[in-house]
Design a protein around this motif. Sequence first.
Motif, PDB file in Angstrom:
ATOM      1  N   ARG A 184     -13.801   4.056 -13.555  1.00 26.17           N
ATOM      2  CA  ARG A 184     -13.287   4.729 -12.429  1.00 26.17           C
ATOM      3  C   ARG A 184     -13.643   3.893 -11.119  1.00 26.17           C
ATOM      4  N   THR A 244       0.730  -1.247   0.085  1.00 26.62           N
ATOM      5  CA  THR A 244      -0.035   0.168  -0.081  1.00 26.62           C
ATOM      6  C   THR A 244       0.852   1.175   0.174  1.00 26.62           C
ATOM      7  N   LEU A 272     -11.302   3.722  -4.649  1.00 28.71           N
ATOM      8  CA  LEU A 272      -9.871   3.930  -3.983  1.00 28.71           C
ATOM      9  C   LEU A 272      -9.968   2.412  -3.221  1.00 28.71           C
ATOM     10  N   GLY A 273      -8.644   1.927  -3.089  1.00 25.20           N
ATOM     11  CA  GLY A 273      -8.747   0.442  -2.494  1.00 25.20           C
ATOM     12  C   GLY A 273      -8.979  -0.861  -3.602  1.00 25.20           C
ATOM     13  N   GLN A 294      -4.392   3.745  -7.100  1.00 26.24           N
ATOM     14  CA  GLN A 294      -5.472   3.325  -6.244  1.00 26.24           C
ATOM     15  C   GLN A 294      -4.825   2.774  -4.810  1.00 26.24           C
ATOM     16  N   GLY A 295      -3.735   3.289  -4.368  1.00 28.34           N
ATOM     17  CA  GLY A 295      -3.332   3.000  -3.347  1.00 28.34           C
ATOM     18  C   GLY A 295      -2.435   1.974  -3.005  1.00 28.34           C
ATOM     19  N   ASP A 297       0.672   6.105  -0.438  1.00 25.57           N
ATOM     20  CA  ASP A 297      -0.146   7.136  -0.356  1.00 25.57           C
ATOM     21  C   ASP A 297       0.308   7.964  -1.789  1.00 25.57           C
TER      22      ASP A 297
END
Length: 353
Positions: free
Chosen positions: A315, A265, A318-319, A280-281, A267
Amino acid sequence: MPRAFDITATTSSVQLDASGRGEVSFTISNKLGTGVTVRATVEPAGNTRAEWLTFADGMERTLSPDGTAVIPVRISAPAGTPPGSYSFNLVAASISNPDEHYDRGPAVAFTVREAAAPVKKPFPWWLVALAAGGLLIVGVVVAILSSRGGGEGPGLGVACAKKEPRCGKDLTCGAGNVCIGTAGFKGCASGEQCATGRCEVDTCQERVALMDKCDSPDDCQEPLACHEAACRGLAGFTGCEKPEQCVTGRCEAGACKEQVSLGDTCDSNDDCRSPLTCFQGFCLIPMGEKCTHPSQCVTGDCNGTCTRGVVLCPRCPLGTVCVEGQCVRPAIIRDHRLLQEMQLEPRRTIPTP
């Protein structure tokens, strides 16, 4: 466990000169697969004394993932050392993880020979008269110095005196009860001879702070490292404000942190090791780079390299990531052979100061 470092010596046996001095160089090769700063120490064997062994050019080196460095060690057996064979090993350890990332080099031997017997010469009686006159002069000088309150203390590398002055001008009593230079002392040959740990142009100098210019590991304040001509924080250093202040190129919550690899993961792009990108993290492979599974790619499509598939996802939240046209929570395949072939290493986007 695989080796962290390969250590070789230019010779297995050093021939000391008539004054009991010699030198041997060790080559340290990085086998960790990532950049690292190493510190070398000596490990005396038998009756060998650690204070006989010094580092001519400092104890620390910063290595690239497959880099090498040469560290010379000077040998100086003092007068009166019993004749015989002596030896020692060089140990190299990562500063950030010395308990796990270390290795020991081959033993290097040296022989202290028995001092040659002095040749007797006829006693120079003419010196007796000269000495008598000299004693008179010395007495006058001592009287003058005594009236001024005492003379100089011991010099550089000499054992500290028991009473003040414990060491001479611009010197202080350092570790091992030996006189070393303070900032501004002229006449040093290596950082070990300075209280600051830094010797530049034969002068002991203060170490420099974060992002100041440097030429060698000895220039920077601990725990900083000299990286790309500037003092930057190693992983674990606290006090950074920007990514370029860290050797790793990653500053999070005021601390330098290691960059992460494929599937971890993240940022921002600064979190991922090159050539990965934060998408996407997650740290994923960008389009055009080699892959072995669609889950590894930012495009969600792999045909030997990450390519843009015909069916594109909307789209994704996130995740989740797009894999073969669908937004899914990733089960990213970490192919260790691929990671080794890509030779992932810390990002090198730190600007030159």
